[in-house]
Design a protein around this motif. Structure first.
Motif, PDB file in Angstrom:
ATOM      1  N   ASN A  68       0.568  -1.263  -0.110  1.00  0.00           N
ATOM      2  CA  ASN A  68       0.003  -0.047   0.062  1.00  0.00           C
ATOM      3  C   ASN A  68       0.847   1.337   0.006  1.00  0.00           C
ATOM      4  O   ASN A  68       0.449   2.226   0.042  1.00  0.00           O
ATOM      5  CB  ASN A  68      -0.990  -0.026   1.124  1.00  0.00           C
ATOM      6  N   VAL A  69       2.330   1.142   0.228  1.00  0.00           N
ATOM      7  CA  VAL A  69       3.110   2.410   0.210  1.00  0.00           C
ATOM      8  C   VAL A  69       3.858   2.129  -1.450  1.00  0.00           C
ATOM      9  O   VAL A  69       4.444   1.291  -1.558  1.00  0.00           O
ATOM     10  CB  VAL A  69       4.326   2.139   1.045  1.00  0.00           C
ATOM     11  N   ALA A  70       3.757   3.219  -2.246  1.00  0.00           N
ATOM     12  CA  ALA A  70       4.538   3.149  -3.663  1.00  0.00           C
ATOM     13  C   ALA A  70       5.805   3.331  -3.319  1.00  0.00           C
ATOM     14  O   ALA A  70       6.048   4.338  -2.521  1.00  0.00           O
ATOM     15  CB  ALA A  70       3.759   4.541  -4.317  1.00  0.00           C
ATOM     16  N   HIS A  71       6.604   2.591  -3.952  1.00  0.00           N
ATOM     17  CA  HIS A  71       7.973   2.579  -3.796  1.00  0.00           C
ATOM     18  C   HIS A  71       8.808   3.250  -4.736  1.00  0.00           C
ATOM     19  O   HIS A  71       8.273   2.892  -5.991  1.00  0.00           O
ATOM     20  CB  HIS A  71       8.705   1.041  -3.556  1.00  0.00           C
ATOM     21  N   GLY A  72       9.834   3.980  -4.729  1.00  0.00           N
ATOM     22  CA  GLY A  72      10.962   4.400  -5.776  1.00  0.00           C
ATOM     23  C   GLY A  72      11.623   3.237  -6.218  1.00  0.00           C
ATOM     24  O   GLY A  72      11.815   2.141  -5.416  1.00  0.00           O
ATOM     25  N   VAL A  73      12.385   3.392  -7.307  1.00  0.00           N
ATOM     26  CA  VAL A  73      13.273   2.311  -8.001  1.00  0.00           C
ATOM     27  C   VAL A  73      14.603   3.051  -8.099  1.00  0.00           C
ATOM     28  O   VAL A  73      14.603   4.077  -8.764  1.00  0.00           O
ATOM     29  CB  VAL A  73      12.558   1.669  -9.087  1.00  0.00           C
ATOM     30  N   ILE A  74      15.764   2.287  -7.685  1.00  0.00           N
ATOM     31  CA  ILE A  74      17.121   2.951  -8.056  1.00  0.00           C
ATOM     32  C   ILE A  74      17.650   1.717  -8.742  1.00  0.00           C
ATOM     33  O   ILE A  74      17.712   0.499  -8.502  1.00  0.00           O
ATOM     34  CB  ILE A  74      17.749   2.965  -6.828  1.00  0.00           C
ATOM     35  N   PHE A  96      19.018   2.586   3.458  1.00  0.00           N
ATOM     36  CA  PHE A  96      18.248   3.829   2.817  1.00  0.00           C
ATOM     37  C   PHE A  96      16.989   3.342   2.264  1.00  0.00           C
ATOM     38  O   PHE A  96      15.973   3.948   2.261  1.00  0.00           O
ATOM     39  CB  PHE A  96      19.170   4.351   1.794  1.00  0.00           C
ATOM     40  N   CYS A  97      17.030   2.223   1.403  1.00  0.00           N
ATOM     41  CA  CYS A  97      15.978   1.526   0.590  1.00  0.00           C
ATOM     42  C   CYS A  97      14.756   1.364   1.752  1.00  0.00           C
ATOM     43  O   CYS A  97      13.416   1.626   1.371  1.00  0.00           O
ATOM     44  CB  CYS A  97      16.290   0.310  -0.017  1.00  0.00           C
ATOM     45  N   ASP A  98      15.315   0.564   2.860  1.00  0.00           N
ATOM     46  CA  ASP A  98      14.202   0.385   3.928  1.00  0.00           C
ATOM     47  C   ASP A  98      13.530   1.614   4.600  1.00  0.00           C
ATOM     48  O   ASP A  98      12.309   1.657   4.903  1.00  0.00           O
ATOM     49  CB  ASP A  98      14.935  -0.379   5.257  1.00  0.00           C
ATOM     50  N   ASP A  99      14.309   2.361   4.928  1.00  0.00           N
ATOM     51  CA  ASP A  99      13.952   3.907   5.525  1.00  0.00           C
ATOM     52  C   ASP A  99      12.931   4.582   4.468  1.00  0.00           C
ATOM     53  O   ASP A  99      12.165   5.359   4.934  1.00  0.00           O
ATOM     54  CB  ASP A  99      15.188   4.696   6.175  1.00  0.00           C
ATOM     55  N   ARG A 100      13.362   4.791   3.259  1.00  0.00           N
ATOM     56  CA  ARG A 100      12.686   5.814   2.241  1.00  0.00           C
ATOM     57  C   ARG A 100      11.835   4.988   1.414  1.00  0.00           C
ATOM     58  O   ARG A 100      11.581   5.523   0.448  1.00  0.00           O
ATOM     59  CB  ARG A 100      13.954   6.532   1.638  1.00  0.00           C
ATOM     60  N   HIS A 101      11.626   3.763   1.579  1.00  0.00           N
ATOM     61  CA  HIS A 101      10.702   2.910   0.400  1.00  0.00           C
ATOM     62  C   HIS A 101      11.219   2.984  -1.092  1.00  0.00           C
ATOM     63  O   HIS A 101      10.614   3.483  -1.779  1.00  0.00           O
ATOM     64  CB  HIS A 101       9.164   3.698   0.531  1.00  0.00           C
ATOM     65  N   TYR A 102      12.377   2.498  -0.954  1.00  0.00           N
ATOM     66  CA  TYR A 102      12.959   2.440  -2.398  1.00  0.00           C
ATOM     67  C   TYR A 102      13.366   0.714  -2.758  1.00  0.00           C
ATOM     68  O   TYR A 102      13.735   0.028  -1.736  1.00  0.00           O
ATOM     69  CB  TYR A 102      14.224   3.176  -2.526  1.00  0.00           C
TER      70      TYR A 102
END
Length: 152
Positions: A68-74, A96-102
């Motif tokens: 339900n949270v849109a994640h960014g992609v690196i 970083f990915c865990d904290d900022r939803h990536y």
């Protein structure tokens, strides 16, 4: 997205595959497909292959992934002859990915001298595959690289 990425917007036309209010009784005895979808949402570091073209890649999905949270992609494009170990990248980028939803994605070049322009389409296919499997904010997709990967 305030944990509302998958909510349906009010007032829009109903999709063809959505059941009507009268169809609820017909669906009562069917298994819940949403539970089956939840089981397929793997998290952590995974190695994968793009089936259509055989492109190998790895993906790191935050361990606290919430659909339900849109994640960014690196997207990480490695340099020539220096394919960083995916475990190293998880150690560097994981918090970083865990904290900022990536979601972190690392396609692997087939050319030992580095990336070549015709591989760009397959990198895009990898991103599309990840976006089809997870909830992704397509505005927050970034490609990052080192050396020839940065030139790509």
């Amino acid at each position: 997205s305030k944990k509302r990425a998958l909510e349906k917007k009010a007032g829009g036309p109903a999709k063809k595959d959505e059941p009507k209010k009268d169809d609820k009784k017909a669906d009562e005895g069917k298994p819940d497909d949403k539970k089956a979808d939840d089981a397929r949402e793997e998290t952590g570091l995974q190695k994968r292959t793009l089936a259509a073209v055989g492109r190998e890649y790895w993906v790191y999905v935050p361990r606290g992934y919430d659909k339900n949270v849109a994640h960014g992609v690196i997207v990480w494009l490695h340099s020539a002859n220096k394919v960083k170990d995916e475990k190293d990248m998880e150690d560097i980028w994981g918090d970083f990915c865990d904290d900022r939803h990536y979601i972190l994605v690392g396609p692997k070049s087939r050319n030992p001298d580095g990336w070549v322009p015709h591989e760009a389409e397959e990198v895009a296919q990898v991103v599309n595959e990840v976006a089809g499997r997870y909830t992704v904010d397509r505005v927050r997709v970034v490609v990052h690289g080192m050396g020839v990967g940065g030139q790509m």
